[in-house]
Scaffold this active site. Structure first.
Site, PDB file in Angstrom:
ATOM      1  N   ASP A  48      51.717 -25.432-123.455  1.00 36.89           N
ATOM      2  CA  ASP A  48      50.813 -24.436-122.869  1.00 36.89           C
ATOM      3  C   ASP A  48      51.496 -23.650-121.741  1.00 36.89           C
ATOM      4  OD1 ASP A  48      48.720 -27.293-122.783  1.00 36.89           O
ATOM      5  OD2 ASP A  48      48.852 -25.856-124.431  1.00 36.89           O
ATOM      6  N   GLU A 214      41.244 -20.958-128.546  1.00 36.78           N
ATOM      7  CA  GLU A 214      41.564 -21.299-127.138  1.00 36.78           C
ATOM      8  C   GLU A 214      42.833 -20.573-126.711  1.00 36.78           C
ATOM      9  OE1 GLU A 214      42.125 -25.546-127.404  1.00 36.78           O
ATOM     10  OE2 GLU A 214      44.189 -25.328-128.101  1.00 36.78           O
TER      11      GLU A 214
HETATM   12  O1  AHR Z   1      47.632 -29.265-123.957  1.00 40.38           O
HETATM   13  C1  AHR Z   1      46.346 -29.579-123.503  1.00 40.38           C
HETATM   14  C2  AHR Z   1      45.305 -28.726-124.207  1.00 40.38           C
HETATM   15  O2  AHR Z   1      45.583 -28.774-125.607  1.00 40.38           O
HETATM   16  C3  AHR Z   1      45.329 -27.260-123.824  1.00 40.38           C
HETATM   17  O3  AHR Z   1      44.501 -26.947-122.742  1.00 40.38           O
HETATM   18  C4  AHR Z   1      44.827 -26.615-125.090  1.00 40.38           C
HETATM   19  O4  AHR Z   1      45.175 -25.257-125.205  1.00 40.38           O
HETATM   20  C5  AHR Z   1      45.512 -27.458-126.160  1.00 40.38           C
HETATM   21  O5  AHR Z   1      44.792 -27.491-127.316  1.00 40.38           O
END
Ligand code: AHR
Length: 434
Positions: A48, A214
């Site tokens: 991320d 997301e």
């Molecule tokens: O890496 C942790 C979480 O996993 C992140 O916030 C999300 O984007 C991913 O799916």
């Protein structure tokens, strides 16, 4: 030589001179940076990623799964791997996910999600004390993004029509789909209303291994505004990037956005890259190139854990003005660094009497870190980058700490201490080297 002939010779010379000037005309781009291969940041703190270029350095933050936000700083992409991790914020929560770094009004903001004493995971904000992305940071509170203090993750700032918004991901009360939301901000740390859903994972390529939208991130160019996001579940190889485009109207209305029918970035089995996503975009130092930083796995059996490593590659643009992210490159592909990177030159400062070198004592990285002399060893703690501060003065930045040589506490008496402090370009950090 007849007059006609002499004129021809002169004309030929002028033509040759003009052509030679054209040939050596410099391209708009500066030189590329040092070459590198992906991943640029290895596991475990490498999922991320947010990567920002500012004042000569890249600043990198990523998921740590601990209570801390750690930051790396490097003048080049190639240098990220060896850049030290510096704790810039202690969150007072657990399993910190997806920090987003954003400069607003000459302050830096960290948006991240943590769990706290069993309550739902929520998004929190920290603000830098000054203009240095390395902080220090002050906690500014939790963003009230969903009703009933609801779960909300993957916040990223969206600037549109002169206003501030935050995109994030949450489970929609109406159908429990983890969807992409947008909320208005009245200031960098306050949501002035709950988020409104812009996109739900309804298409088949958004529902593999789990229906998810997301990791939103804005991309603007040529008057067009794209909201890119990650789709499908990170626990499988089919995590990928999709895209919305803003079509005008109230950005908080889903009808103001259209979804592209196909993903714009996804797995490449041929290149051994699986589940590429949760990205950010950054601009090359000379401002001419757009790059993407994303995480991916090297096996189709890996998922959302700490195997996801950070990769970067250049973004191209289609003739119709949409971004072309291409295909995630193999870890054996050698890439040239972004255009305009400058590998700073470092010097060693050795005392004539002691024959010792000026040293970031004990590898300190926090403001107030001591400076002493040590046996010259060529390590980063003894490398100082000299940059002009104007009027014949310079600042001296330590390669390891990233801090500046500082007249500690503005002292003026003989014996005054020299320490390191967050670079602030104040006179206490200006040195005249004659
Ligand atoms: O890496 C942790 C979480 O996993 C992140 O916030 C999300 O984007 C991913 O799916």
């Amino acid at each position: 030589m007849t007059v006609l002939c002499r004129r021809n010779v002169v004309a030929a010379f002028v033509v040759a001179l003009v052509l030679s000037l054209l040939v050596i005309a410099r391209p708009a781009h500066a030189a590329p940076g040092p070459s590198f291969t992906n991943p640029v940041v290895p596991a475990p703190n490498s999922a991320d990623p947010t990567l920002v270029f500012h004042n000569g350095f890249y600043y990198y933050v990523a998921t740590t799964w601990t209570s801390d936000v750690v930051m790396r700083r490097s003048a080049t992409i190639a240098g990220l791997r060896s850049a030290p991790e510096q704790v810039v914020h202690r969150t007072n929560g657990t399993t910190m996910w997806a920090p987003h770094l954003e400069q607003i009004n000459n302050r830096w903001y960290l948006y991240y999600s943590v769990e706290q004493s069993g309550a739902p995971r929520r998004t929190h904000v920290a603000e830098s004390a000054g203009s240095d992305p390395l902080g220090p940071y002050t906690y500014r509170g939790v963003l009230n993004l969903m009703p009933n203090n609801g779960w909300a993750i993957d916040a990223a700032v969206v600037r549109l029509n002169g206003a501030l918004y935050v995109t994030f991901s949450a489970f929609a009360p109406e159908d429990d789909l983890q969807s992409l939301y947008l909320a208005p901000l009245s200031n960098p740390w306050t949501a002035s209303a709950y988020g409104r859903r812009l996109s739900a994972p309804t298409l088949s390529w958004e529902r593999q291994n789990g229906a998810v939208n997301e990791g939103g991130f804005l991309l603007q160019r040529g008057g067009r505004t794209f909201l890119t996001y990650s789709a499908s579940h990170c626990n499988g190889p089919n995590y990928k990037i999709g895209m919305l485009e803003y079509r005008g109207g109230d950005p908080l209305n889903a009808s103001s956005w259209t979804k592209f029918p196909n993903p714009i970035f996804q797995r490449s089995d041929a290149n051994g890259v699986y589940g590429p996503g949760h990205h950010s975009f950054f601009t090359s130092p000379d401002g001419t190139e757009t790059w993407i930083a994303y995480h991916a796995n090297s096996s189709s059996s890996q998922g959302c854990g700490t195997t996801r490593t950070t990769r970067v590659q250049k973004v191209n643009w289609n003739a119709d003005g949409t971004p072309n992210l291409g295909v995630p490159v193999s870890t054996s592909t050698v890439l040239q660094g972004p255009s305009g990177e400058v590998t700073p030159s470092y010097v060693r400062i050795r005392n004539r009497h002691s024959d010792l070198c000026l040293d970031d004592y004990n590898w300190g990285t926090t403001p107030g870190a001591e400076v002493r002399q040590w046996t010259c060893n060529g390590l980063a703690v003894q490398q100082w980058r000299i940059t002009s501060a104007g009027d014949g003065y310079s600042t001296l930045v330590n390669r390891h700490s990233g801090l500046c040589l500082d007249d500690f506490e503005w002292a003026t008496d003989p014996g005054a201490e020299v320490r390191q402090w967050t670079c602030n370009d104040f006179a206490a950090q200006h040195w005249r080297i004659s």
